[in-house]
Design an enzyme around this catalytic site. Structure first.
Site, short mmCIF file in Angstrom:
data_model
loop_
_atom_site.label_atom_id
_atom_site.label_comp_id
_atom_site.label_asym_id
_atom_site.label_seq_id
_atom_site.Cartn_x
_atom_site.Cartn_y
_atom_site.Cartn_z
N HIS A 118 0.82 -1.20 0.00
CA HIS A 118 0.00 0.00 0.00
C HIS A 118 0.86 1.26 0.00
CE1 HIS A 118 -3.82 2.07 0.59
NE2 HIS A 118 -3.24 2.83 1.49
N HIS A 165 -10.33 2.99 -0.82
CA HIS A 165 -10.50 2.53 0.56
C HIS A 165 -11.30 1.23 0.52
CE1 HIS A 165 -10.02 4.42 4.76
NE2 HIS A 165 -8.85 4.42 4.14
#
Length: 742
Positions: free
Chosen positions: A49, A95
């Site tokens: 990430h 998200h």
């Protein structure tokens, strides 16, 4: 303190998401075993990430330069010059994982994070767009996810005071175990007042500003870098908790502080929290940083250095101030009732030194943290792809009733009205919104100028699944085409790359091909990629999502009074179809809705024709020659015409149409086949000759196909093949998605 920390071992490193090889690299880089706190730093910042370790080798292929580009990838957000001294700042983020675990807070904090990315650049956010993907809305679990995500987006955006003006929602079974929540934000700033995430100036103070730190979101970045299984909900503590009212105060405080000139650099504490900011900011500047964690404002007791560094509590920033102006900054944040605490200073580098009550708990080169590993792993197309592409949709039976088929298609959840979602959003706060959700692109005025901006997001997982390169290029083209239909000249692209595990060769191949497709389309349309996000590991129990690159495009209108919308305005206007005839049922909404098949080949994409069609549409809208302009996309020509009839129905009572088509290989392909570079426009008879002259200059394929008017949608192909009342189509379209959510 050190005595209470777990013993650092290779097994512990692996439990934190590092590989055994990465652990050995850390030991080699430090020349010693890391402490537990240092291991936490590496586990977060070397996660997929944060480190983009599987994607960086490909991302460099994207075009990121243009004369009007003020800031490209590598900062909190990108920025483009729109004239009159103004810049538009924009970015898209995902998200996905948090929203699956806790849909309301996952989506809400996704909005909060992207808002902060924009105002850390010095820009005031003026618009939010959300691009969402879910499984079948008839499924109870999926409805729970949809309700939570939409509620979270609306709650945060509405409370903060930024309008949600557009986006899209699509459905496919592959998203059932891993929904996609991609959020784009757009802001405005004077072009000479852009702020960057830098730690410049040795000796400058480092301030922690905003909300207090808690234990929510610890290892959120690591969680977002792993696949899911049946135990996914056990990761709920890794999801952050948002407070939009505090974020609003933080916005005003940050912009006021920036206006004083006392802010040298600023970064959002997003993924990996304080750990990320204290390493990335000095790494960009070739400096170091010395931080004292005991000074960090805390809302929970006995937090460890590990927790303080890795917490992803929301509404927090790290700010580097100008030396000697500490009190000035404190006064600004005190006015807004926010913490502004000096926790360290910029050093000559090259290390991040972290202390807790004076005791050194981490001492790591910032470059080692910020420049994690990068992998060049093998990739190859999946074995099953050739068989999928070889399938000919025309081998399936033709519809017996084309009118009924159109009604069914208009009621399919992906095509049907998403008013259930967007009516929950405040669409007009700030009084800039000129075109509300429901047209090809949102349009917002730039107060104090004649200009406006048009914004759209797009991306088809089905098309990319069948042909990653062409499908991704089509995503760029469609988002840009939507902006062009509104009259905007595309200026920049931001993307959100949603894929499964990059450790699988076929997934990495999809990603590599998609990057090439985006690059080709951006070069052809002369729009740079200003930044974006890569989200890998979107799969649950071995089932990956459809490869889904979402592209957001921002464009500028020189005259806000000359804008385009998609719905038919009145009877008696002539209808023209611009663009080539090349369409296909491969990967189409028709093929899925009618036959439950995801197969076939995509239509051809000629990027030069795409560029000319978009230019022609913009010219026609800008000259006031067209009364409606609508991108021909999901559902093909028939659905595009039907949408023109019904999407403005509550304003004008609905306007029917009568058109004539020339069947290609087969009528269902002609009516419902999908292909790029096609736009339906309407023209008043009095402007017909001017329009024809403009089309002749544009050198694009086009033709007249019919006229607006009446109360029915009538399509002729030698004989009448569709004859359906507009109100019946409207009912199917308005209720196709909402009936699942009622």
């Amino acid at each position: 303190m050190a005595g209470t920390e777990p013993k650092v071992t290779p097994d512990l490193a692996q439990s934190l998401g590092l590989t055994l090889d990465e652990y050995h690299r850390i030991v080699q880089r430090l020349g010693r075993e890391p402490s537990y706190t240092e291991l936490g730093l590496f586990s977060a910042l070397w996660s997929e990430h944060c480190a983009y370790k599987h994607s960086r080798v490909f991302l460099g292929r994207l075009p990121t330069r243009a004369p009007h580009l003020l800031q490209g990838p590598g900062e909190n957000a990108g920025a483009v010059d729109i004239g009159d001294g103004w810049a538009v700042v924009f970015k898209m983020e995902s998200h996905n994982h948090p929203s699956f675990i806790e849909p309301f807070q996952g989506a809400a904090t996704g909005v909060g994070g992207i808002l902060r990315d924009i105002f850390t650049m010095g820009a005031r956010p003026i618009a939010i767009l959300d691009s969402l993907r879910f499984g079948d809305p008839a499924d109870l679990k999926t409805r729970h996810l949809i309700n939570g995500v939409v509620s979270g987006i609306s709650w945060y955006g509405n409370c903060f005071g930024c309008p949600t003006v557009g986006g899209e929602i699509a459905f496919a079974p592959e998203y059932a175990g891993n929904p996609l929540v991609n959020v784009m934000c757009v802001g405005l700033v004077r072009s000479d007042r852009i702020h960057l995430a830098r730690a410049e100036g040795v000796g400058n103070p480092v301030f922690y500003v905003g909300n207090k730190t808690g234990r929510d979101g610890i290892h959120g970045a690591t969680m977002a870098s792993a696949t899911f299984d049946d135990e996914a909900e056990a990761k709920r503590p890794t999801v952050q908790v948002g407070d939009p009212f505090t974020e609003k105060l933080l916005l005003e405080a940050c912009l006021e502080a920036m206006a004083t000139g006392a802010v040298v650099g600023i970064q959002d504490m997003g993924a990996a929290g304080l750990a990320c900011c204290t390493s990335e900011m000095p790494a960009r500047s070739g400096t170091g940083m010395d931080v004292e964690l005991s000074a960090v404002p805390q809302r929970e007791t006995d937090m460890t250095p590990y927790e303080l560094l890795l917490s992803e509590s929301q509404e927090r920033m790290l700010l580097v101030g100008a030396n000697g102006r500490d009190e000035e900054l404190r006064r600004v944040f005190a006015k807004w009732e926010l913490d502004a605490v000096k926790i360290g200073e910029v050093t000559g580098g090259p290390d991040l030194v972290v202390r807790h009550h004076g005791e050194e708990v981490a001492h790591v080169p910032v470059e080692a943290l910020a420049d994690g590993p990068r992998y060049e792993k093998p990739y190859a197309p999946p074995a099953w792809l050739a068989e999928r592409r070889a399938f000919d949709p025309l081998s399936l039976p033709e519809p017996q009733d084309y009118g009924e088929t159109l009604v069914r298609l208009m009621g399919a959840p992906t095509i049907a009205s998403k008013e259930w979602a967007f009516r929950q959003y405040d669409q007009q706060v700030g009084t800039n919104t000129l075109v509300l959700p429901g047209s090809d692109a949102a349009v917002l005025r730039i107060k104090g100028t004649r200009r406006a901006i048009a914004i759209s997001t797009d991306g088809s997982g089905r098309q990319v699944f069948l042909d990653p390169r062409r499908g991704a290029a089509m995503a760029v083209c469609e988002a840009a085409r939507n902006v062009s239909c509104a009259g905007g000249r595309p200026l920049g692209v931001t993307d959100c790359m949603n894929f499964g595990s990059p450790e699988r060769p076929e997934i990495l191949w999809q990603f590599a091909e998609a990057i090439e497709g985006i690059a080709e389309a951006c070069r052809a349309l002369e729009v740079p990629v200003v930044g974006g996000n890569v989200s890998f590991y979107n799969e649950t129990s071995g089932t990956a999502i459809l490869p889904t690159p979402i592209c957001g495009v921002v464009g500028v209108l020189e005259d806000a009074g000359r804008l385009g919308t998609q719905w038919f305005k009145a009877a008696g206007h002539r209808i023209a179809l611009l663009g080539p005839d090349a369409v296909s049922l491969g990967g189409s909404e028709y093929l899925w809705t009618l036959h439950g098949r995801l197969a076939g080949r995509l239509a051809a994409l000629d990027l030069e024709i795409e560029r000319r069609v978009q230019s022609a549409v913009r010219a026609a809208v800008g000259a006031g020659l067209v009364t409606a302009a609508h991108d021909c996309a999901e559902g093909g020509l028939a659905a595009t015409l039907a949408e023109g009839c019904v999407t403005g129905a509550r304003a004008n009572g609905g306007v029917g149409c009568e058109v004539t088509v020339e069947p290609g290989r087969r009528l269902d392909e002609t009516l419902f086949g999908e292909g790029p570079s096609r736009v339906v426009v309407t023209v008043e008879p009095a402007r017909q000759r001017e329009f024809e002259a403009l089309m002749a200059e544009s050198a694009i394929p086009w033709r007249w196909i019919g006229t607006t008017g009446g109360e029915r949608v009538i399509v002729r192909a030698g004989e009448v093949v569709v004859n359906v009342p507009v109100d019946r189509i409207e009912h199917a379209w308005r209720n196709g998605f909402e009936r699942h959510m009622a």
